[in-house]
Design a protein around this motif. Structure first.
Motif, PDB file in Angstrom:
ATOM      1  N   ILE A 124      27.619  32.623  33.675  1.00 29.28           N
ATOM      2  CA  ILE A 124      28.867  33.193  33.178  1.00 29.28           C
ATOM      3  C   ILE A 124      28.965  34.706  33.350  1.00 29.28           C
ATOM      4  CG2 ILE A 124      28.215  33.650  30.777  1.00 29.28           C
ATOM      5  CD1 ILE A 124      30.950  32.084  30.120  1.00 29.28           C
ATOM      6  N   SER A 125      27.866  35.380  33.656  1.00 25.18           N
ATOM      7  CA  SER A 125      27.952  36.830  33.875  1.00 25.18           C
ATOM      8  C   SER A 125      27.247  37.248  35.161  1.00 25.18           C
ATOM      9  CB  SER A 125      27.382  37.595  32.672  1.00 25.18           C
ATOM     10  OG  SER A 125      26.042  37.219  32.418  1.00 25.18           O
ATOM     11  N   GLY A 126      25.933  37.057  35.252  1.00 30.53           N
ATOM     12  CA  GLY A 126      25.198  37.520  36.417  1.00 30.53           C
ATOM     13  C   GLY A 126      25.637  36.885  37.722  1.00 30.53           C
ATOM     14  N   GLN A 127      25.753  35.555  37.736  1.00 26.58           N
ATOM     15  CA  GLN A 127      26.152  34.868  38.964  1.00 26.58           C
ATOM     16  C   GLN A 127      27.633  35.097  39.259  1.00 26.58           C
ATOM     17  OE1 GLN A 127      24.681  30.760  39.193  1.00 26.58           O
ATOM     18  NE2 GLN A 127      22.903  31.332  37.942  1.00 26.58           N
ATOM     19  N   GLU A 128      28.442  35.169  38.220  1.00 19.89           N
ATOM     20  CA  GLU A 128      29.861  35.466  38.423  1.00 19.89           C
ATOM     21  C   GLU A 128      30.040  36.859  39.018  1.00 19.89           C
ATOM     22  OE1 GLU A 128      33.630  36.327  35.583  1.00 19.89           O
ATOM     23  OE2 GLU A 128      32.606  34.411  35.221  1.00 19.89           O
ATOM     24  N   PHE A 129      29.194  37.817  38.607  1.00 13.81           N
ATOM     25  CA  PHE A 129      29.266  39.169  39.160  1.00 13.81           C
ATOM     26  C   PHE A 129      29.057  39.146  40.673  1.00 13.81           C
ATOM     27  CE2 PHE A 129      26.817  42.789  40.749  1.00 13.81           C
ATOM     28  CZ  PHE A 129      27.723  43.819  40.555  1.00 13.81           C
ATOM     29  N   TRP A 130      28.089  38.347  41.143  1.00 10.43           N
ATOM     30  CA  TRP A 130      27.844  38.256  42.582  1.00 10.43           C
ATOM     31  C   TRP A 130      29.073  37.725  43.320  1.00 10.43           C
ATOM     32  CZ3 TRP A 130      22.578  35.741  41.264  1.00 10.43           C
ATOM     33  CH2 TRP A 130      21.577  36.729  41.190  1.00 10.43           C
ATOM     34  N   PHE A 131      29.727  36.730  42.723  1.00  8.35           N
ATOM     35  CA  PHE A 131      30.948  36.201  43.332  1.00  8.35           C
ATOM     36  C   PHE A 131      32.008  37.292  43.436  1.00  8.35           C
ATOM     37  CE2 PHE A 131      35.216  34.489  42.913  1.00  8.35           C
ATOM     38  CZ  PHE A 131      35.259  33.564  43.948  1.00  8.35           C
ATOM     39  N   VAL A 132      32.190  38.044  42.360  1.00  5.63           N
ATOM     40  CA  VAL A 132      33.169  39.131  42.354  1.00  5.63           C
ATOM     41  C   VAL A 132      32.810  40.161  43.423  1.00  5.63           C
ATOM     42  CG1 VAL A 132      34.036  41.086  41.012  1.00  5.63           C
ATOM     43  CG2 VAL A 132      33.851  38.828  39.944  1.00  5.63           C
ATOM     44  N   GLN A 133      31.537  40.499  43.521  1.00  2.00           N
ATOM     45  CA  GLN A 133      31.080  41.480  44.504  1.00  2.00           C
ATOM     46  C   GLN A 133      31.425  41.050  45.927  1.00  2.00           C
ATOM     47  OE1 GLN A 133      26.769  41.782  44.845  1.00  2.00           O
ATOM     48  NE2 GLN A 133      26.912  43.995  45.178  1.00  2.00           N
ATOM     49  N   ASP A 134      31.290  39.758  46.196  1.00  3.27           N
ATOM     50  CA  ASP A 134      31.519  39.254  47.553  1.00  3.27           C
ATOM     51  C   ASP A 134      32.984  38.964  47.857  1.00  3.27           C
ATOM     52  OD1 ASP A 134      28.827  39.356  48.144  1.00  3.27           O
ATOM     53  OD2 ASP A 134      28.454  37.218  47.826  1.00  3.27           O
ATOM     54  N   HIS A 135      33.758  38.564  46.841  1.00  6.98           N
ATOM     55  CA  HIS A 135      35.054  37.956  47.144  1.00  6.98           C
ATOM     56  C   HIS A 135      36.266  38.527  46.416  1.00  6.98           C
ATOM     57  CE1 HIS A 135      32.823  34.976  49.369  1.00  6.98           C
ATOM     58  NE2 HIS A 135      32.139  34.647  48.305  1.00  6.98           N
ATOM     59  N   ILE A 136      36.077  39.533  45.575  1.00  9.29           N
ATOM     60  CA  ILE A 136      37.210  40.098  44.853  1.00  9.29           C
ATOM     61  C   ILE A 136      37.359  41.568  45.215  1.00  9.29           C
ATOM     62  CG2 ILE A 136      38.249  40.591  42.618  1.00  9.29           C
ATOM     63  CD1 ILE A 136      38.072  37.623  43.163  1.00  9.29           C
ATOM     64  N   ASP A 137      38.521  41.926  45.689  1.00  9.56           N
ATOM     65  CA  ASP A 137      38.823  43.314  46.032  1.00  9.56           C
ATOM     66  C   ASP A 137      39.608  43.954  44.877  1.00  9.56           C
ATOM     67  OD1 ASP A 137      38.994  45.597  47.806  1.00  9.56           O
ATOM     68  OD2 ASP A 137      41.106  45.095  48.053  1.00  9.56           O
ATOM     69  N   GLY A 138      39.187  45.155  44.473  1.00 11.50           N
ATOM     70  CA  GLY A 138      39.898  45.848  43.400  1.00 11.50           C
ATOM     71  C   GLY A 138      39.760  45.160  42.067  1.00 11.50           C
ATOM     72  N   PHE A 139      38.568  44.665  41.746  1.00  9.52           N
ATOM     73  CA  PHE A 139      38.355  43.906  40.506  1.00  9.52           C
ATOM     74  C   PHE A 139      38.808  44.688  39.282  1.00  9.52           C
ATOM     75  CE2 PHE A 139      35.387  42.706  36.989  1.00  9.52           C
ATOM     76  CZ  PHE A 139      35.921  41.451  36.755  1.00  9.52           C
ATOM     77  N   ASN A 140      39.517  44.003  38.404  1.00  2.10           N
ATOM     78  CA  ASN A 140      39.995  44.557  37.125  1.00  2.10           C
ATOM     79  C   ASN A 140      40.988  45.699  37.298  1.00  2.10           C
ATOM     80  OD1 ASN A 140      39.334  43.190  34.841  1.00  2.10           O
ATOM     81  ND2 ASN A 140      37.537  44.410  34.325  1.00  2.10           N
ATOM     82  N   THR A 141      41.689  45.698  38.401  1.00  3.06           N
ATOM     83  CA  THR A 141      42.767  46.676  38.602  1.00  3.06           C
ATOM     84  C   THR A 141      44.061  45.919  38.858  1.00  3.06           C
ATOM     85  OG1 THR A 141      42.593  46.826  41.027  1.00  3.06           O
ATOM     86  CG2 THR A 141      41.085  48.193  39.720  1.00  3.06           C
ATOM     87  N   SER A 142      45.150  46.634  38.910  1.00  4.13           N
ATOM     88  CA  SER A 142      46.448  45.995  39.158  1.00  4.13           C
ATOM     89  C   SER A 142      46.523  45.418  40.564  1.00  4.13           C
ATOM     90  CB  SER A 142      47.583  46.995  38.945  1.00  4.13           C
ATOM     91  OG  SER A 142      47.428  48.108  39.809  1.00  4.13           O
ATOM     92  N   GLY A 143      45.663  45.924  41.440  1.00  2.00           N
ATOM     93  CA  GLY A 143      45.663  45.424  42.816  1.00  2.00           C
ATOM     94  C   GLY A 143      44.576  44.407  43.097  1.00  2.00           C
ATOM     95  N   GLN A 144      44.013  43.783  42.041  1.00  2.00           N
ATOM     96  CA  GLN A 144      42.937  42.815  42.240  1.00  2.00           C
ATOM     97  C   GLN A 144      43.383  41.700  43.169  1.00  2.00           C
ATOM     98  OE1 GLN A 144      40.559  41.530  38.773  1.00  2.00           O
ATOM     99  NE2 GLN A 144      41.068  39.423  39.337  1.00  2.00           N
ATOM    100  N   ARG A 145      42.474  41.341  44.113  1.00  2.00           N
ATOM    101  CA  ARG A 145      42.857  40.347  45.110  1.00  2.00           C
ATOM    102  C   ARG A 145      41.654  39.470  45.474  1.00  2.00           C
ATOM    103  NH1 ARG A 145      43.187  40.665  50.951  1.00  2.00           N
ATOM    104  NH2 ARG A 145      42.318  42.772  50.793  1.00  2.00           N
ATOM    105  N   LEU A 146      41.870  38.159  45.492  1.00  2.00           N
ATOM    106  CA  LEU A 146      40.850  37.216  45.956  1.00  2.00           C
ATOM    107  C   LEU A 146      40.854  37.212  47.478  1.00  2.00           C
ATOM    108  CD1 LEU A 146      38.815  34.875  45.422  1.00  2.00           C
ATOM    109  CD2 LEU A 146      40.786  33.337  45.367  1.00  2.00           C
ATOM    110  N   LEU A 147      39.690  37.447  48.079  1.00  2.00           N
ATOM    111  CA  LEU A 147      39.605  37.573  49.525  1.00  2.00           C
ATOM    112  C   LEU A 147      39.548  36.229  50.241  1.00  2.00           C
ATOM    113  CD1 LEU A 147      37.102  40.569  49.715  1.00  2.00           C
ATOM    114  CD2 LEU A 147      39.598  40.618  49.852  1.00  2.00           C
ATOM    115  N   LEU A 148      39.195  35.177  49.533  1.00  2.00           N
ATOM    116  CA  LEU A 148      39.189  33.835  50.114  1.00  2.00           C
ATOM    117  C   LEU A 148      40.538  33.157  49.846  1.00  2.00           C
ATOM    118  CD1 LEU A 148      35.672  32.536  48.967  1.00  2.00           C
ATOM    119  CD2 LEU A 148      36.326  33.123  51.309  1.00  2.00           C
TER     120      LEU A 148
END
Length: 354
Positions: A124-148
């Motif tokens: 719920i935190s450590g592994q999810e962070f890796w997913f965010v690192q690889d696949h989320i652009d602009g995490f927690n901003t108004s421009g957050q975007r899923l890259l897949l």
């Protein structure tokens, strides 16, 4: 190399192998098909879990090299995973021609705040962070975007063995004021968090029948994972109840999530418990090494439960490995993983009864 030809038939041979790659031979299962998980073409598979799924992350962390962005190491050849060889997600990628994003870590739990165990990166935190690192652009901003593309990938969550196991519920070592429903809620909340990130296709795996492993059998003898005499009958009965209770909560939770999302996302339940029972009850259909199929013993031997350095003495031979359902007292074998990968491919394509 793509093994897609068996999509055209209803009765398929599940893959078996004596080598690291593929040779085919296994059960013929004729199934009634259910609708496919997704409408779009799946090209990527994302996995969260523990040592039943981890390909190398726990080893990397133990060696002082925390996996970074786009980490894709697969053991072997440098080392081997907890099944004694290559883990099942690698085979799933091969059979389905998928790109695999495997965030599972050996020793992990759903949340270290609930059942800390070894404090490995949790789902719920450590592994999810890796997913965010690889696949989320602009995490927690108004421009957050899923890259897949949400229609092009599926998330598979396969966690819980360490949450209910030794140094946790089965040995009464869970954290204070933590109950089994908290563990179920953790799994469901992680799927909710992934849904908020834009994920729309999920498969939630049940716990396997852990009571049929050597570790949680009715034997009270010490094992390498618990080198102490213990009450085997209590462990066996307790694990049966823990697994069934958590699985029931998760099944009900899947219904809640699908209703909650109202069609904007879908969680499929994969009955890993039932699939392992199928292999256990019909071993000759799944295991074909140079000796008779063996679903009660294990290949990897540790003669002295107090001494890890002796592990490997008396192991089965390479030619015998495909005969075993279990690698050691807890972990499924590589052959079991091949079977799981073949069935999971069918699940993704809407052709599995599990």
């Amino acid at each position: 190399m793509r093994y897609r030809f068996y999509k055209k038939i209803e009765c398929m041979m599940l893959p078996l192998s004596q080598s690291l790659l593929v040779s085919l031979a296994v059960p013929i299962l004729c199934l009634s098909y259910t609708p496919s998980l997704v409408v779009g073409k799946i090209t990527d598979v994302v996995l969260f879990g523990d040592s039943f799924t981890d390909q190398s992350r726990a080893h990397s962390i133990a060696n002082g090299s925390v996996p970074g962005k786009d980490y894709q190491e697969v053991f072997p050849p440098i080392d081997f995973s907890a099944d004694g060889g290559v883990q099942w997600p690698w085979y799933l990628g091969l059979y389905g021609n998928y790109r695999i994003w495997n965030y599972a870590v050996g020793g992990a739990v759903c949340s270290n705040n609930l059942t800390p165990l070894f404090d490995e990166p949790d789902v719920i935190s450590g592994q999810e962070f890796w997913f965010v690192q690889d696949h989320i652009d602009g995490f927690n901003t108004s421009g957050q975007r899923l890259l897949l593309d949400p229609a092009s990938f599926v998330v598979i969550q396969y966690i819980g063995t360490n949450d209910v196991g030794i140094n946790s519920f089965v040995t009464f070592n869970e954290s204070a004021n933590v109950s089994l429903p908290d563990v179920a809620d953790c799994q469901l909340d992680h799927l909710r968090a992934m849904h908020k990130l834009g994920v729309r296709n999920f498969i939630l795996n049940s716990l396997i029948p852990l009571q049929i492993t050597k570790l949680y059998s009715n034997s009270s003898a010490p094992t390498i994972y618990w080198p102490h005499v213990h009450d085997g009958n209590a462990w066996n009965n307790g694990m049966y109840n823990l697994v069934h209770s958590l699985n029931r909560m998760l099944i009900d939770g899947v219904k809640v999530l699908n209703a909650e999302w109202g069609g904007d996302g879908k969680v499929e339940w994969f009955d890993t418990y039932g699939f392992f029972e199928e292999m256990f009850n019909h071993p000759t259909q799944f295991f074909n090494g140079s000796i008779p199929a063996n679903v009660t013993g294990h290949c990897h031997q540790c003669p002295d439960p107090d001494d890890f350095t002796q592990c490997g003495i008396g192991d089965c031979t390479l030619d015998e490995r495909d005969s075993y359902m279990w690698w050691d007292e807890l972990h499924p074998s590589e052959q079991t993983g091949r079977n799981l990968a073949a069935e999971m491919l069918k699940k993704i394509e809407g052709r599995s009864k599990f």
